[in-house]
Write a protein that holds these residues in place. Structure first.
Motif, PDB file in Angstrom:
ATOM      1  N   LYS A 175       0.861  -1.183   0.000  1.00 58.49           N
ATOM      2  CA  LYS A 175       0.000   0.000   0.000  1.00 58.49           C
ATOM      3  C   LYS A 175       0.893   1.227   0.000  1.00 58.49           C
ATOM      4  O   LYS A 175       1.614   1.442  -0.959  1.00 58.49           O
ATOM      5  CB  LYS A 175      -0.998  -0.051   1.148  1.00 58.49           C
ATOM      6  CG  LYS A 175      -1.946  -1.232   1.030  1.00 58.49           C
ATOM      7  CD  LYS A 175      -2.995  -1.236   2.089  1.00 58.49           C
ATOM      8  CE  LYS A 175      -3.869  -2.473   1.876  1.00 58.49           C
ATOM      9  NZ  LYS A 175      -4.901  -2.627   2.833  1.00 58.49           N
ATOM     10  N   GLU A 176       0.906   2.015   1.060  1.00 58.45           N
ATOM     11  CA  GLU A 176       1.748   3.211   1.068  1.00 58.45           C
ATOM     12  C   GLU A 176       2.933   3.087   2.021  1.00 58.45           C
ATOM     13  O   GLU A 176       3.622   4.065   2.304  1.00 58.45           O
ATOM     14  CB  GLU A 176       0.898   4.433   1.429  1.00 58.45           C
ATOM     15  CG  GLU A 176      -0.144   4.726   0.365  1.00 58.45           C
ATOM     16  CD  GLU A 176      -1.175   5.751   0.815  1.00 58.45           C
ATOM     17  OE1 GLU A 176      -0.993   6.360   1.874  1.00 58.45           O
ATOM     18  OE2 GLU A 176      -2.154   5.920   0.092  1.00 58.45           O
ATOM     19  N   ASP A 177       3.183   1.881   2.517  1.00 59.86           N
ATOM     20  CA  ASP A 177       4.265   1.657   3.469  1.00 59.86           C
ATOM     21  C   ASP A 177       5.479   1.030   2.787  1.00 59.86           C
ATOM     22  O   ASP A 177       5.338   0.203   1.886  1.00 59.86           O
ATOM     23  CB  ASP A 177       3.809   0.725   4.597  1.00 59.86           C
ATOM     24  CG  ASP A 177       2.732   1.351   5.460  1.00 59.86           C
ATOM     25  OD1 ASP A 177       2.751   2.587   5.607  1.00 59.86           O
ATOM     26  OD2 ASP A 177       1.876   0.619   5.969  1.00 59.86           O
ATOM     27  N   THR A 178       6.646   1.410   3.249  1.00 61.40           N
ATOM     28  CA  THR A 178       7.893   0.779   2.823  1.00 61.40           C
ATOM     29  C   THR A 178       8.350  -0.130   3.951  1.00 61.40           C
ATOM     30  O   THR A 178       8.523   0.308   5.085  1.00 61.40           O
ATOM     31  CB  THR A 178       8.980   1.836   2.550  1.00 61.40           C
ATOM     32  OG1 THR A 178       8.498   2.745   1.566  1.00 61.40           O
ATOM     33  CG2 THR A 178      10.251   1.184   2.060  1.00 61.40           C
ATOM     34  N   LEU A 187       5.498 -10.917   1.872  1.00 57.43           N
ATOM     35  CA  LEU A 187       4.127 -10.439   1.698  1.00 57.43           C
ATOM     36  C   LEU A 187       3.554 -10.896   0.371  1.00 57.43           C
ATOM     37  O   LEU A 187       4.235 -10.880  -0.646  1.00 57.43           O
ATOM     38  CB  LEU A 187       4.094  -8.911   1.733  1.00 57.43           C
ATOM     39  CG  LEU A 187       4.365  -8.256   3.074  1.00 57.43           C
ATOM     40  CD1 LEU A 187       4.353  -6.751   2.911  1.00 57.43           C
ATOM     41  CD2 LEU A 187       3.330  -8.673   4.078  1.00 57.43           C
ATOM     42  N   LYS A 188       2.313 -11.285   0.404  1.00 56.47           N
ATOM     43  CA  LYS A 188       1.610 -11.657  -0.825  1.00 56.47           C
ATOM     44  C   LYS A 188       0.938 -10.413  -1.378  1.00 56.47           C
ATOM     45  O   LYS A 188       0.277  -9.684  -0.663  1.00 56.47           O
ATOM     46  CB  LYS A 188       0.547 -12.723  -0.544  1.00 56.47           C
ATOM     47  CG  LYS A 188       1.104 -13.982   0.053  1.00 56.47           C
ATOM     48  CD  LYS A 188       1.812 -14.785  -0.979  1.00 56.47           C
ATOM     49  CE  LYS A 188       2.217 -16.127  -0.394  1.00 56.47           C
ATOM     50  NZ  LYS A 188       3.476 -16.598  -0.823  1.00 56.47           N
ATOM     51  N   LYS A 189       1.156 -10.179  -2.631  1.00 55.35           N
ATOM     52  CA  LYS A 189       0.504  -9.051  -3.284  1.00 55.35           C
ATOM     53  C   LYS A 189      -0.954  -9.412  -3.544  1.00 55.35           C
ATOM     54  O   LYS A 189      -1.285 -10.565  -3.771  1.00 55.35           O
ATOM     55  CB  LYS A 189       1.190  -8.725  -4.619  1.00 55.35           C
ATOM     56  CG  LYS A 189       2.655  -8.395  -4.488  1.00 55.35           C
ATOM     57  CD  LYS A 189       2.834  -7.029  -3.925  1.00 55.35           C
ATOM     58  CE  LYS A 189       4.313  -6.667  -3.994  1.00 55.35           C
ATOM     59  NZ  LYS A 189       4.763  -5.796  -3.008  1.00 55.35           N
ATOM     60  N   ASP A 190      -1.817  -8.419  -3.521  1.00 51.82           N
ATOM     61  CA  ASP A 190      -3.228  -8.625  -3.828  1.00 51.82           C
ATOM     62  C   ASP A 190      -3.329  -8.979  -5.299  1.00 51.82           C
ATOM     63  O   ASP A 190      -2.872  -8.222  -6.164  1.00 51.82           O
ATOM     64  CB  ASP A 190      -4.021  -7.356  -3.516  1.00 51.82           C
ATOM     65  CG  ASP A 190      -5.500  -7.583  -3.580  1.00 51.82           C
ATOM     66  OD1 ASP A 190      -5.908  -8.716  -3.910  1.00 51.82           O
ATOM     67  OD2 ASP A 190      -6.253  -6.649  -3.301  1.00 51.82           O
ATOM     68  N   SER A 191      -3.893 -10.133  -5.620  1.00 51.61           N
ATOM     69  CA  SER A 191      -3.929 -10.603  -7.009  1.00 51.61           C
ATOM     70  C   SER A 191      -5.055  -9.966  -7.816  1.00 51.61           C
ATOM     71  O   SER A 191      -5.109 -10.111  -9.020  1.00 51.61           O
ATOM     72  CB  SER A 191      -4.045 -12.127  -7.040  1.00 51.61           C
ATOM     73  OG  SER A 191      -5.236 -12.508  -6.400  1.00 51.61           O
TER      74      SER A 191
END
Length: 194
Positions: free
Chosen positions: A128-131, A183-187
């Motif tokens: 999202k907006e976090d590193t 982390l799994k990315k939202d598919s």
């Protein structure tokens, strides 16, 4: 002539005895573990270097693995075991009862006696907006006879927390997750919903 040969032989014998008696003062692994904790902080100027972050992360991963194998080799009910466990918790930002489950389960099931970090790479992931800061590393496990049990790729998420100390800005290293899957990315693509 015979006296010279005897003298030469005697001199060689004395030199070899002196060389064999040379003492080295190495710190034992137990002393290293006894003195390892997460109290060291690192100046901000040193943290600008990716090599420094890589070195510190590798050191912390190895120390945590050493403490884990030492803890698991005991019966987990003695006073020293509770001290080792609290040392391990100091490596985590907010430890809870589930912090070590994945690590302990794997080390126990394979009967790991020692572990060695072979290579480590730090990288950033964006969610999202976090590193987020991660370390990807290979660890080799050994049994009680020092035989290799295999080489495994693992991940750990860490954080550097700012700790200003007397006009200096320094950082403290903590793990957020250890042996966590990346982390799994939202598919689901943006705009594709039913």
């Amino acid at each position: 002539m015979k006296i010279n040969n005897n003298f030469l032989l005697f001199a060689i014998l004395v030199c070899s005895l002196i060389a064999c008696n040379k003492k080295t003062t190495e710190v034992s692994d137990l002393d290293k573990l006894r003195n390892s904790n997460n109290k060291a902080s690192y100046p901000a100027v040193q943290m600008d270097s990716a090599q420094a972050i890589n070195f510190i992360t590798r050191q912390k991963v190895q120390e945590l693995l050493d403490l884990s194998t030492l803890y698991l080799s005991g019966n987990r009910k003695t006073e020293i075991d509770s001290v080792i466990y609290s040392q391990m918790q100091s490596y985590f930002h907010k430890p809870d009862s589930l912090t070590f489950n994945r690590l302990f389960r794997e080390l126990d099931s394979m009967k790991v006696k020692t572990a060695k970090v072979i290579n480590l790479e730090v990288y950033k992931d964006y969610y999202k907006e976090d590193t987020l800061d991660f370390a990807r590393f290979n660890v080799e496990y050994f049994d009680d006879k020092n035989r290799s049990l295999g080489n495994f790729e693992k991940n750990a998420q860490y954080i550097l927390v700012s700790k200003p100390i007397q006009f200096k800005k320094e950082f403290k290293f903590y793990f957020l997750n250890f042996y966590s899957p990346p982390l799994k990315k939202d598919s689901t693509s943006v705009g594709v919903t039913k």
